[in-house]
Design a protein around this motif. Sequence first.
Motif, PDB file in Angstrom:
ATOM      1  N   ASP A  21     -65.452  22.431  26.676  1.00 17.96           N
ATOM      2  CA  ASP A  21     -64.817  22.462  25.356  1.00 17.96           C
ATOM      3  C   ASP A  21     -63.291  22.514  25.453  1.00 17.96           C
ATOM      4  O   ASP A  21     -62.604  22.362  24.454  1.00 17.96           O
ATOM      5  CB  ASP A  21     -65.363  23.601  24.491  1.00 17.96           C
ATOM      6  N   ASP A  22     -62.753  22.669  26.665  1.00 21.86           N
ATOM      7  CA  ASP A  22     -61.302  22.579  26.869  1.00 21.86           C
ATOM      8  C   ASP A  22     -60.777  21.168  26.579  1.00 21.86           C
ATOM      9  O   ASP A  22     -59.570  20.972  26.443  1.00 21.86           O
ATOM     10  CB  ASP A  22     -60.916  22.977  28.291  1.00 21.86           C
ATOM     11  N   ILE A  23     -61.678  20.201  26.495  1.00 26.24           N
ATOM     12  CA  ILE A  23     -61.270  18.838  26.155  1.00 26.24           C
ATOM     13  C   ILE A  23     -60.549  18.826  24.809  1.00 26.24           C
ATOM     14  O   ILE A  23     -59.668  17.998  24.583  1.00 26.24           O
ATOM     15  CB  ILE A  23     -62.475  17.856  26.181  1.00 26.24           C
ATOM     16  N   ILE A  24     -60.883  19.774  23.937  1.00 27.62           N
ATOM     17  CA  ILE A  24     -60.204  19.873  22.636  1.00 27.62           C
ATOM     18  C   ILE A  24     -58.730  20.220  22.843  1.00 27.62           C
ATOM     19  O   ILE A  24     -57.850  19.593  22.256  1.00 27.62           O
ATOM     20  CB  ILE A  24     -60.897  20.920  21.731  1.00 27.62           C
ATOM     21  N   LYS A  25     -58.445  21.202  23.706  1.00 27.60           N
ATOM     22  CA  LYS A  25     -57.047  21.579  23.996  1.00 27.60           C
ATOM     23  C   LYS A  25     -56.293  20.408  24.630  1.00 27.60           C
ATOM     24  O   LYS A  25     -55.139  20.152  24.300  1.00 27.60           O
ATOM     25  CB  LYS A  25     -57.011  22.779  24.958  1.00 27.60           C
ATOM     26  N   THR A  30     -60.067   8.388  33.963  1.00 27.69           N
ATOM     27  CA  THR A  30     -61.007   9.500  33.810  1.00 27.69           C
ATOM     28  C   THR A  30     -60.775  10.201  32.476  1.00 27.69           C
ATOM     29  O   THR A  30     -61.730  10.501  31.755  1.00 27.69           O
ATOM     30  CB  THR A  30     -60.863  10.495  34.975  1.00 27.69           C
ATOM     31  N   LEU A  31     -59.511  10.445  32.130  1.00 26.19           N
ATOM     32  CA  LEU A  31     -59.227  11.134  30.873  1.00 26.19           C
ATOM     33  C   LEU A  31     -59.674  10.289  29.682  1.00 26.19           C
ATOM     34  O   LEU A  31     -60.275  10.814  28.739  1.00 26.19           O
ATOM     35  CB  LEU A  31     -57.747  11.480  30.747  1.00 26.19           C
ATOM     36  N   ARG A  32     -59.423   9.007  29.734  1.00 24.99           N
ATOM     37  CA  ARG A  32     -59.867   8.123  28.641  1.00 24.99           C
ATOM     38  C   ARG A  32     -61.384   8.215  28.498  1.00 24.99           C
ATOM     39  O   ARG A  32     -61.910   8.339  27.398  1.00 24.99           O
ATOM     40  CB  ARG A  32     -59.437   6.689  28.928  1.00 24.99           C
ATOM     41  N   ASP A  33     -62.081   8.168  29.615  1.00 19.67           N
ATOM     42  CA  ASP A  33     -63.540   8.265  29.603  1.00 19.67           C
ATOM     43  C   ASP A  33     -63.999   9.598  28.997  1.00 19.67           C
ATOM     44  O   ASP A  33     -64.928   9.633  28.190  1.00 19.67           O
ATOM     45  CB  ASP A  33     -64.070   8.111  31.035  1.00 19.67           C
ATOM     46  N   LYS A  34     -63.331  10.691  29.357  1.00 20.95           N
ATOM     47  CA  LYS A  34     -63.691  12.019  28.820  1.00 20.95           C
ATOM     48  C   LYS A  34     -63.413  12.089  27.323  1.00 20.95           C
ATOM     49  O   LYS A  34     -64.210  12.645  26.566  1.00 20.95           O
ATOM     50  CB  LYS A  34     -62.930  13.134  29.545  1.00 20.95           C
ATOM     51  N   LEU A  75     -65.420  14.315  24.153  1.00 19.27           N
ATOM     52  CA  LEU A  75     -64.775  14.842  22.953  1.00 19.27           C
ATOM     53  C   LEU A  75     -65.605  14.714  21.674  1.00 19.27           C
ATOM     54  O   LEU A  75     -65.651  15.675  20.892  1.00 19.27           O
ATOM     55  CB  LEU A  75     -63.388  14.211  22.772  1.00 19.27           C
ATOM     56  N   PRO A  76     -66.310  13.600  21.439  1.00 19.04           N
ATOM     57  CA  PRO A  76     -67.081  13.504  20.188  1.00 19.04           C
ATOM     58  C   PRO A  76     -68.149  14.599  20.055  1.00 19.04           C
ATOM     59  O   PRO A  76     -68.525  14.959  18.945  1.00 19.04           O
ATOM     60  CB  PRO A  76     -67.737  12.123  20.250  1.00 19.04           C
ATOM     61  N   ASN A  77     -68.601  15.135  21.168  1.00 18.62           N
ATOM     62  CA  ASN A  77     -69.612  16.208  21.134  1.00 18.62           C
ATOM     63  C   ASN A  77     -69.019  17.529  20.648  1.00 18.62           C
ATOM     64  O   ASN A  77     -69.764  18.407  20.220  1.00 18.62           O
ATOM     65  CB  ASN A  77     -70.227  16.406  22.519  1.00 18.62           C
ATOM     66  N   TYR A  78     -67.706  17.672  20.739  1.00 18.10           N
ATOM     67  CA  TYR A  78     -67.052  18.928  20.369  1.00 18.10           C
ATOM     68  C   TYR A  78     -66.282  18.851  19.059  1.00 18.10           C
ATOM     69  O   TYR A  78     -66.216  19.824  18.315  1.00 18.10           O
ATOM     70  CB  TYR A  78     -66.105  19.391  21.483  1.00 18.10           C
ATOM     71  N   ASN A  79     -65.623  17.680  18.804  1.00 17.63           N
ATOM     72  CA  ASN A  79     -64.780  17.583  17.613  1.00 17.63           C
ATOM     73  C   ASN A  79     -64.634  16.110  17.224  1.00 17.63           C
ATOM     74  O   ASN A  79     -63.808  15.388  17.794  1.00 17.63           O
ATOM     75  CB  ASN A  79     -63.414  18.216  17.900  1.00 17.63           C
ATOM     76  N   LEU A  80     -65.416  15.692  16.259  1.00 13.98           N
ATOM     77  CA  LEU A  80     -65.452  14.285  15.867  1.00 13.98           C
ATOM     78  C   LEU A  80     -64.154  13.822  15.207  1.00 13.98           C
ATOM     79  O   LEU A  80     -63.676  12.710  15.468  1.00 13.98           O
ATOM     80  CB  LEU A  80     -66.633  14.026  14.930  1.00 13.98           C
TER      81      LEU A  80
END
Length: 151
Positions: A12-16, A42-46, A51-56
């Motif tokens: 969930d740090d992907i949000i930060k 890699t970041l683009r892929d993440k 990211l859509p799983n945590y914050n659409l």
Amino acid sequence: MKTYTVEQANSDDIIKIAEHFLDSNLSLRLFTEAYCHFSYITLRDKFLKILPNYNLSLYKKIVEKLQTKKTKNINSDPEGMKRVFKAVAMLLDEDLTVLEIAAALNSTEMTIYRDLTVRLMQIEDIDINLKKQVLERLQEHSRANLAKKGR
């Protein structure tokens, strides 16, 4: 300076990370060079898969930013055009090699090579003779490299 790991990008740090990326106003490549211990690919892929799983809504902002930062055509990329023209000048006026130009412009050898062999050819309103000069100089450098290697 805050840096990020792949493990953080998978959580969930992907949000930060996404919020930091949006606030930075950097390209994806420059952001990862400054803040990540992994590649921009890699970041683009993440961003696109995790990211859509945590914050659409944040995901949608990221997608929008990624699309606006992506230049499809050298004729609509003023920064790219500047680099191409600098590379041409360094090649023709200073007789620098592609590797030397890349170092001087803080770029990669492949980017400069594409600038001189592909992007220059796509730029509208460039005299065909200038394009020929660039290709001829690149061929001269190639022949010189082969002669040095004894081929």
